[in-house]
Design a protein around this motif. Structure first.
Motif, PDB file in Angstrom:
ATOM      1  N   GLU A  57       0.815  -1.214   0.000  1.00  0.00           N
ATOM      2  CA  GLU A  57       0.000   0.000   0.000  1.00  0.00           C
ATOM      3  C   GLU A  57       0.849   1.265   0.000  1.00  0.00           C
ATOM      4  OE1 GLU A  57      -3.621   2.059   2.442  1.00  0.00           O
ATOM      5  OE2 GLU A  57      -3.537  -0.130   2.299  1.00  0.00           O
ATOM      6  N   GLU A  58       1.904   1.321   0.809  1.00  0.00           N
ATOM      7  CA  GLU A  58       2.734   2.530   0.823  1.00  0.00           C
ATOM      8  C   GLU A  58       3.530   2.675  -0.476  1.00  0.00           C
ATOM      9  OE1 GLU A  58       6.962   2.253   2.883  1.00  0.00           O
ATOM     10  OE2 GLU A  58       5.398   1.528   4.223  1.00  0.00           O
ATOM     11  N   ILE A  79      -7.262  -4.535  -9.470  1.00  0.00           N
ATOM     12  CA  ILE A  79      -7.910  -3.325  -8.966  1.00  0.00           C
ATOM     13  C   ILE A  79      -8.095  -3.388  -7.455  1.00  0.00           C
ATOM     14  CG2 ILE A  79     -10.278  -4.133  -9.394  1.00  0.00           C
ATOM     15  CD1 ILE A  79      -8.947  -0.510  -9.784  1.00  0.00           C
ATOM     16  N   ASN A  80      -8.214  -4.589  -6.905  1.00  0.00           N
ATOM     17  CA  ASN A  80      -8.385  -4.741  -5.451  1.00  0.00           C
ATOM     18  C   ASN A  80      -7.140  -4.348  -4.669  1.00  0.00           C
ATOM     19  OD1 ASN A  80     -10.968  -5.669  -5.851  1.00  0.00           O
ATOM     20  ND2 ASN A  80     -10.354  -7.811  -5.853  1.00  0.00           N
ATOM     21  N   SER A  84      -8.950   2.458  -2.661  1.00  0.00           N
ATOM     22  CA  SER A  84      -9.874   3.438  -3.242  1.00  0.00           C
ATOM     23  C   SER A  84      -9.578   4.849  -2.747  1.00  0.00           C
ATOM     24  CB  SER A  84     -11.322   3.060  -2.947  1.00  0.00           C
ATOM     25  OG  SER A  84     -11.541   3.004  -1.565  1.00  0.00           O
ATOM     26  N   SER A  85      -8.775   4.958  -1.705  1.00  0.00           N
ATOM     27  CA  SER A  85      -8.363   6.275  -1.203  1.00  0.00           C
ATOM     28  C   SER A  85      -7.203   6.847  -2.014  1.00  0.00           C
ATOM     29  CB  SER A  85      -7.945   6.171   0.263  1.00  0.00           C
ATOM     30  OG  SER A  85      -6.840   5.283   0.394  1.00  0.00           O
ATOM     31  N   TYR A  86      -6.714   6.066  -2.981  1.00  0.00           N
ATOM     32  CA  TYR A  86      -5.618   6.528  -3.839  1.00  0.00           C
ATOM     33  C   TYR A  86      -6.034   7.816  -4.536  1.00  0.00           C
ATOM     34  CZ  TYR A  86      -1.995   6.545  -7.407  1.00  0.00           C
ATOM     35  OH  TYR A  86      -0.946   6.895  -8.212  1.00  0.00           O
ATOM     36  N   ASP A  88      -6.915  10.405  -7.132  1.00  0.00           N
ATOM     37  CA  ASP A  88      -7.374  10.243  -8.518  1.00  0.00           C
ATOM     38  C   ASP A  88      -7.669   8.788  -8.872  1.00  0.00           C
ATOM     39  OD1 ASP A  88      -7.328  12.973  -9.059  1.00  0.00           O
ATOM     40  OD2 ASP A  88      -5.210  12.902  -9.629  1.00  0.00           O
ATOM     41  N   TYR A  89      -8.229   8.056  -7.915  1.00  0.00           N
ATOM     42  CA  TYR A  89      -8.585   6.647  -8.133  1.00  0.00           C
ATOM     43  C   TYR A  89      -9.486   6.500  -9.356  1.00  0.00           C
ATOM     44  CZ  TYR A  89     -10.456   1.996  -7.040  1.00  0.00           C
ATOM     45  OH  TYR A  89     -10.833   0.685  -7.091  1.00  0.00           O
ATOM     46  N   ARG A  90     -10.456   7.387  -9.478  1.00  0.00           N
ATOM     47  CA  ARG A  90     -11.388   7.321 -10.611  1.00  0.00           C
ATOM     48  C   ARG A  90     -10.641   7.488 -11.930  1.00  0.00           C
ATOM     49  NH1 ARG A  90     -14.286  10.480 -13.967  1.00  0.00           N
ATOM     50  NH2 ARG A  90     -16.420   9.819 -14.486  1.00  0.00           N
ATOM     51  N   ALA A  91      -9.732   8.470 -11.984  1.00  0.00           N
ATOM     52  CA  ALA A  91      -8.948   8.703 -13.209  1.00  0.00           C
ATOM     53  C   ALA A  91      -8.051   7.508 -13.511  1.00  0.00           C
ATOM     54  CB  ALA A  91      -8.115   9.963 -13.057  1.00  0.00           C
ATOM     55  N   LEU A  92      -7.466   6.915 -12.484  1.00  0.00           N
ATOM     56  CA  LEU A  92      -6.634   5.728 -12.668  1.00  0.00           C
ATOM     57  C   LEU A  92      -7.447   4.590 -13.257  1.00  0.00           C
ATOM     58  CD1 LEU A  92      -4.127   3.924 -12.269  1.00  0.00           C
ATOM     59  CD2 LEU A  92      -4.929   3.538  -9.940  1.00  0.00           C
ATOM     60  N   LEU A  93      -8.614   4.364 -12.707  1.00  0.00           N
ATOM     61  CA  LEU A  93      -9.486   3.293 -13.195  1.00  0.00           C
ATOM     62  C   LEU A  93      -9.876   3.537 -14.656  1.00  0.00           C
ATOM     63  CD1 LEU A  93     -10.972   0.680 -12.659  1.00  0.00           C
ATOM     64  CD2 LEU A  93     -12.835   2.026 -11.682  1.00  0.00           C
TER      65      LEU A  93
END
Length: 102
Positions: A57-58, A79-80, A84-86, A88-93
């Motif tokens: 995670e880090e 993806i797991n 989800s706190s990353y 721009d998670y949405r942009a990454l996805l």
């Protein structure tokens, strides 16, 4: 199992072949991986497949967009691994979904 990487030179901590074997051997070795290899898809995949995704995670906050996209596209349920706190998670996805599979 011991973290053998903590006892070897920084040169060996950056040796991809040594690191791949070490992270498959013990979770303790993950924290001693050279920072440059923490963005390597093979090293990240070895950690994930060895069940050490929580340790990553880090690392993920310092991992390139390309590597994160590769994780999502090449590792089953990759993806797991991305919190989800990353930022721009949405942009990454969206980037991962729109890119061709490697």
């Amino acid at each position: 199992h011991y973290g053998y990487l903590q006892y070897v030179s920084s040169e060996l901590q950056g040796d991809k072949e040594i690191v791949l074997a070490a992270v498959q051997h013990s979770r303790s070795n993950v924290k001693w991986v050279d920072p440059e290899l923490r963005d390597d898809i093979d090293v990240i995949t070895a950690c994930i497949l060895s069940g050490f995704e929580g340790v990553l995670e880090e690392w993920l906050y310092h991992t390139s967009l390309k590597t994160l996209t590769d994780i999502i596209n090449t590792i089953p349920f990759g993806i797991n691994v991305i919190p989800s706190s990353y930022p721009d998670y949405r942009a990454l996805l969206l980037t991962a979904l729109r890119s061709p599979n490697p």
